[in-house]
Scaffold this motif. Structure first.
Motif, short mmCIF file in Angstrom:
data_model
loop_
_atom_site.label_atom_id
_atom_site.label_comp_id
_atom_site.label_asym_id
_atom_site.label_seq_id
_atom_site.Cartn_x
_atom_site.Cartn_y
_atom_site.Cartn_z
N LYS A 32 0.82 -1.21 0.00
CA LYS A 32 0.00 0.00 0.00
C LYS A 32 0.86 1.26 0.00
CE LYS A 32 -3.70 2.25 2.58
NZ LYS A 32 -4.58 2.20 3.76
N LEU A 33 1.89 1.28 0.85
CA LEU A 33 2.77 2.45 0.93
C LEU A 33 3.55 2.68 -0.37
CD1 LEU A 33 4.21 1.98 4.55
CD2 LEU A 33 2.52 3.69 3.79
N LEU A 34 4.05 1.60 -0.96
CA LEU A 34 4.79 1.73 -2.23
C LEU A 34 3.89 2.22 -3.35
CD1 LEU A 34 7.05 -1.48 -2.15
CD2 LEU A 34 7.71 0.88 -1.65
N THR A 35 2.63 1.80 -3.34
CA THR A 35 1.67 2.27 -4.35
C THR A 35 1.47 3.78 -4.22
OG1 THR A 35 0.52 0.15 -4.35
CG2 THR A 35 -0.67 2.04 -5.24
N GLU A 36 1.29 4.24 -2.99
CA GLU A 36 1.11 5.68 -2.76
C GLU A 36 2.33 6.47 -3.22
OE1 GLU A 36 0.31 6.05 1.37
OE2 GLU A 36 -1.74 5.22 1.24
N ASP A 37 3.53 5.95 -2.88
CA ASP A 37 4.77 6.65 -3.27
C ASP A 37 4.93 6.69 -4.79
OD1 ASP A 37 5.35 7.07 -0.65
OD2 ASP A 37 6.83 5.45 -0.47
N ALA A 38 4.62 5.58 -5.47
CA ALA A 38 4.78 5.52 -6.92
C ALA A 38 3.87 6.53 -7.62
CB ALA A 38 4.48 4.10 -7.42
N PHE A 39 2.62 6.59 -7.21
CA PHE A 39 1.68 7.55 -7.84
C PHE A 39 1.99 8.99 -7.42
CE2 PHE A 39 -0.82 3.72 -8.60
CZ PHE A 39 -1.33 3.98 -9.87
N LYS A 40 2.58 9.12 -6.23
CA LYS A 40 2.94 10.46 -5.78
C LYS A 40 4.03 11.05 -6.67
CE LYS A 40 4.42 13.04 -1.69
NZ LYS A 40 4.83 12.96 -0.26
N VAL A 41 5.00 10.23 -7.06
CA VAL A 41 6.08 10.69 -7.96
C VAL A 41 5.49 11.18 -9.28
CG1 VAL A 41 8.07 9.94 -9.30
CG2 VAL A 41 7.84 9.24 -6.91
N SER A 42 4.56 10.40 -9.83
CA SER A 42 3.93 10.77 -11.08
C SER A 42 3.12 12.05 -10.94
CB SER A 42 3.02 9.63 -11.56
OG SER A 42 2.33 9.99 -12.73
N GLN A 43 2.39 12.18 -9.83
CA GLN A 43 1.57 13.37 -9.60
C GLN A 43 2.44 14.61 -9.39
OE1 GLN A 43 -0.78 12.12 -6.28
NE2 GLN A 43 -2.14 10.82 -7.51
N VAL A 44 3.55 14.43 -8.70
CA VAL A 44 4.47 15.56 -8.48
C VAL A 44 5.04 16.03 -9.81
CG1 VAL A 44 6.71 16.22 -7.51
CG2 VAL A 44 5.05 14.97 -6.11
#
Length: 364
Positions: free
Chosen positions: A237-249
């Motif tokens: 769950k945490l890695l999913t949030e981080d991965a999409f966060k990079v894309s969103q940033v």
């Protein structure tokens, strides 16, 4: 001694140099332009024949010179990437096209017994080349005189291309998939053992952590101690949030950059400020496009767009130049065809007239 004197006289006498210059100019002119004397025969030459040939040749030469001048910038920018060789090639090709069109006009205008089929066949390429070269006269001014507009169009394209790249960036989910697979594996293994068994507890802990750690802040653990200290299900769950966060940033950063570009004096100025490395790939120190091929493409695209949308006012000189080319080309083609059907022109090629004149002179 005689050769030295001759060389001295030649260099010292300006009249000789003037004569040589005139001869060179005439030879150069004859390579491209049509001589009026080439448009009639020698068997029947009147003042009207000479005048008609002069008018027709002048119309052909003026029309084809205008067309040659209009197509040269198009050829030059298309070959710009070749440097000096490109300039020579563009000039040679423009002169060759002008000479070819004049040659076809001459073939049409000198229609006579024995070559009428040849003359008729020349009509097609003559008309086709005039249409083609007149068409380029609409694009040439846009290419030569509106470089800043073309640069702005390319800058807008670069912004659009960059936005597509940013939107196409997908989050890296490889680590997420590994964690999800382990989470599912340990959950399934735990389910195979009865409740209260040691094996069931071990697999449950690997998947989810200790029961009393269900509300633990695993994000802090991940940041401070690394992935090895986080159970696989919360880790996924945490890695999913981080991965999409990079894309969103990345997308958010691009939106800020694009807003700065839009607020700039021009898209080209904005791209130069925000993306200098990309700018240097496409524009020179003067802000013009480095690639002649790109400039030609954009000039055609810009002209076509203005015509389709009815934005004719912005074409200005392009329309004037195009109209001039069309009028002169149509006039030259019409005169060449009409010239070939004149009776006196036909008579000038009639060899029987010369034979009758020779017989008359012999009898007298």
């Amino acid at each position: 001694m005689h050769e030295l004197n001759h060389s001295y006289e030649t260099s010292a006498n300006p009249n000789i140099w003037l004569k040589k210059s005139k001869n060179w100019f005439k030879k150069s002119k004859d390579l491209i332009l049509t001589d009026p004397q080439e448009l009639h025969g020698s068997n029947y030459v009147t003042e009207e024949v000479t005048q008609a040939s002069t008018v027709t040749a002048t119309a052909m030469n003026v029309s084809n010179t205008i067309d040659g001048v209009s197509i040269f910038p198009l050829l030059l920018y298309s070959c710009k990437d070749m440097g000096l060789l490109g300039f020579i090639f563009a000039l040679a090709l423009a002169l060759a096209m002008t000479k070819f069109t004049n040659g076809m006009g001459k073939a049409v205008a000198t229609r006579k017994p024995g070559n009428r089929i040849w003359s008729a066949c020349a009509t097609v390429p003559m008309l086709a080349m005039n249409v083609l070269m007149s068409g380029t006269s609409l694009v040439a001014p846009e290419l030569s005189l509106n470089q800043s507009h073309l640069a702005e169009l390319r800058a807008k394209e670069l912004v659009a291309e960059q936005e597509i790249k940013v939107n196409d960036v997908q989050p890296d989910l490889r680590a997420v998939k590994d964690a999800e697979a382990k989470c599912k594996e340990f959950q399934e293994k735990a389910a195979t053992y009865p409740e209260g068994s040691t094996a069931r507890n071990d697999y449950f802990i690997k998947a989810n952590g200790l029961y009393q750690e269900q509300n633990r802040d695993w994000k802090s653990v991940l940041a401070q101690e690394g992935q090895a200290k986080v159970p696989f299900c919360p880790l996924a769950k945490l890695l999913t949030e981080d991965a999409f966060k990079v894309s969103q940033v990345a997308k958010a950063d691009w939106e800020k950059q694009k807003a700065q570009i839009v607020r700039s004096a021009s898209y080209a100025a904005g791209v130069k400020q925000i993306m200098p490395a990309l700018y240097e790939q496409h524009f020179d120190a003067k802000g013009q496009l480095i690639s002649g091929t790109e400039a030609t493409r954009l000039a055609i695209q810009s002209t076509t767009s203005k015509l389709i949308t009815g934005n004719w006012n912005s074409l200005g000189f392009s329309l004037f130049f195009f109209a001039t080319s069309v009028i002169t080309s149509a006039g030259a083609c019409a005169l060449a065809i009409a010239h070939s059907y004149r009776q006196d022109i036909q008579m000038s090629f009639d060899e029987s007239l010369q034979m009758e004149l020779d017989e008359f002179l012999e009898d007298s």
